[in-house]
Design a protein around this motif. Structure first.
Motif, mmCIF file in Angstrom:
data_model
loop_
_atom_site.group_PDB
_atom_site.id
_atom_site.type_symbol
_atom_site.label_atom_id
_atom_site.label_comp_id
_atom_site.label_asym_id
_atom_site.label_seq_id
_atom_site.Cartn_x
_atom_site.Cartn_y
_atom_site.Cartn_z
ATOM 1 N N SER A 57 0.791 -1.210 0.000
ATOM 2 C CA SER A 57 0.000 0.000 0.000
ATOM 3 C C SER A 57 0.831 1.272 0.000
ATOM 4 N N LEU A 58 2.107 1.193 0.272
ATOM 5 C CA LEU A 58 2.936 2.385 0.365
ATOM 6 C C LEU A 58 4.110 2.310 -0.591
ATOM 7 N N GLY A 59 4.389 3.420 -1.222
ATOM 8 C CA GLY A 59 5.614 3.541 -2.007
ATOM 9 C C GLY A 59 5.557 2.912 -3.376
ATOM 10 N N THR A 60 6.533 3.271 -4.161
ATOM 11 C CA THR A 60 6.660 2.740 -5.512
ATOM 12 C C THR A 60 7.890 1.850 -5.576
ATOM 13 N N GLY A 61 8.001 1.094 -6.658
ATOM 14 C CA GLY A 61 9.169 0.243 -6.846
ATOM 15 C C GLY A 61 8.801 -1.213 -7.050
ATOM 16 N N ARG A 62 9.809 -2.041 -7.061
ATOM 17 C CA ARG A 62 9.639 -3.471 -7.308
ATOM 18 C C ARG A 62 9.178 -4.167 -6.034
ATOM 19 N N ARG A 63 8.154 -5.042 -6.138
ATOM 20 C CA ARG A 63 7.615 -5.777 -4.992
ATOM 21 C C ARG A 63 7.464 -7.251 -5.345
ATOM 22 N N THR A 64 7.506 -8.082 -4.331
ATOM 23 C CA THR A 64 7.208 -9.496 -4.476
ATOM 24 C C THR A 64 6.194 -9.858 -3.413
ATOM 25 N N TYR A 65 5.106 -10.498 -3.837
ATOM 26 C CA TYR A 65 4.073 -10.908 -2.890
ATOM 27 C C TYR A 65 3.454 -12.202 -3.379
ATOM 28 N N GLY A 66 3.408 -13.188 -2.512
ATOM 29 C CA GLY A 66 2.809 -14.463 -2.865
ATOM 30 C C GLY A 66 3.495 -15.154 -4.035
ATOM 31 N N GLY A 67 4.801 -14.993 -4.130
ATOM 32 C CA GLY A 67 5.537 -15.641 -5.204
ATOM 33 C C GLY A 67 5.457 -14.912 -6.538
ATOM 34 N N ARG A 68 4.805 -13.764 -6.554
ATOM 35 C CA ARG A 68 4.690 -12.990 -7.785
ATOM 36 C C ARG A 68 5.459 -11.689 -7.640
ATOM 37 N N SER A 69 6.080 -11.282 -8.707
ATOM 38 C CA SER A 69 6.880 -10.068 -8.704
ATOM 39 C C SER A 69 6.205 -9.037 -9.607
ATOM 40 N N PHE A 70 6.154 -7.799 -9.159
ATOM 41 C CA PHE A 70 5.529 -6.749 -9.944
ATOM 42 C C PHE A 70 6.116 -5.403 -9.562
ATOM 43 N N THR A 71 5.748 -4.375 -10.316
ATOM 44 C CA THR A 71 6.244 -3.031 -10.091
ATOM 45 C C THR A 71 5.085 -2.118 -9.702
ATOM 46 N N VAL A 72 5.282 -1.320 -8.675
ATOM 47 C CA VAL A 72 4.298 -0.315 -8.271
ATOM 48 C C VAL A 72 4.785 1.014 -8.817
ATOM 49 N N GLU A 73 3.952 1.659 -9.628
ATOM 50 C CA GLU A 73 4.344 2.904 -10.270
ATOM 51 C C GLU A 73 3.414 4.033 -9.864
ATOM 52 N N LEU A 74 3.959 5.222 -9.843
ATOM 53 C CA LEU A 74 3.183 6.413 -9.550
ATOM 54 C C LEU A 74 2.629 6.957 -10.853
ATOM 55 N N ARG A 75 1.311 7.196 -10.897
ATOM 56 C CA ARG A 75 0.705 7.759 -12.099
ATOM 57 C C ARG A 75 0.260 9.182 -11.803
ATOM 58 N N MET A 76 0.617 10.059 -12.696
ATOM 59 C CA MET A 76 0.221 11.455 -12.563
ATOM 60 C C MET A 76 -0.959 11.711 -13.491
ATOM 61 N N GLY A 77 -1.913 12.503 -13.034
ATOM 62 C CA GLY A 77 -3.039 12.858 -13.884
ATOM 63 C C GLY A 77 -2.597 13.743 -15.039
ATOM 64 N N ARG A 78 -3.333 13.688 -16.123
ATOM 65 C CA ARG A 78 -2.990 14.522 -17.269
ATOM 66 C C ARG A 78 -3.291 15.969 -16.963
ATOM 67 N N GLY A 79 -2.417 16.832 -17.383
ATOM 68 C CA GLY A 79 -2.628 18.257 -17.206
ATOM 69 C C GLY A 79 -3.683 18.780 -18.178
ATOM 70 N N ARG A 80 -4.302 19.879 -17.821
ATOM 71 C CA ARG A 80 -5.303 20.477 -18.713
ATOM 72 C C ARG A 80 -4.613 21.318 -19.777
ATOM 73 N N LYS A 81 -5.242 21.348 -20.935
ATOM 74 C CA LYS A 81 -4.710 22.173 -22.012
ATOM 75 C C LYS A 81 -4.995 23.641 -21.717
ATOM 76 N N ALA A 82 -4.044 24.440 -22.006
ATOM 77 C CA ALA A 82 -4.230 25.878 -21.809
ATOM 78 C C ALA A 82 -5.102 26.431 -22.924
#
Length: 83
Positions: A57-82
Motif C-alpha cells: 500500500s505504500l511507495g513505488t518500486g519493485r515488490r514481491t508478494y505471494g511468489g509474484r513479482s511486480f512493479t508499483v508505479e506512480l501515475r500522474m493525472g494529465r494536465g489540462r490544455k491551456a
C-alpha cells in the motif's frame, strides 16, 4: 462485521484485559493465552476486510508478494490544455 467494528472489538478486548486482576500466575497465563488468541483472530479478520497487504500500500518500486513479482508505479493525472 466491518473493519471499524473489528477495530472496536480489539480495543474492547484490550480494555477488558487491562481491567482484570490476577491472584496467581496460572490464572494470568490462561487469561493471557485466551486474550492473545482472540486478538489474533480479530486482527486476521481485519486484514481480510482491509484487503491490501501493508507492504503493497505504500511507495513505488519493485515488490514481491505471494511468489509474484511486480512493479508499483506512480501515475500522474494529465494536465489540462491551456486556452
Amino acid at each position: 462485521m466491518s473493519a471499524h467494528a473489528t477495530l472496536t472489538a480489539i480495543e474492547q478486548e484490550t480494555e477488558a484485559f487491562c481491567r482484570l486482576r490476577f491472584t496467581d500466575a496460572a490464572s494470568y497465563l490462561e487469561e493471557k493465552d485466551a486474550f492473545c488468541k482472540r486478538v489474533r483472530a480479530l486482527v486476521r479478520k481485519g486484514r481480510q476486510q482491509v484487503g491490501v497487504p501493508e507492504m503493497l500500500s505504500l511507495g513505488t518500486g519493485r515488490r514481491t508478494y505471494g511468489g509474484r513479482s511486480f512493479t508499483v508505479e506512480l501515475r500522474m493525472g494529465r494536465g489540462r490544455k491551456a486556452g
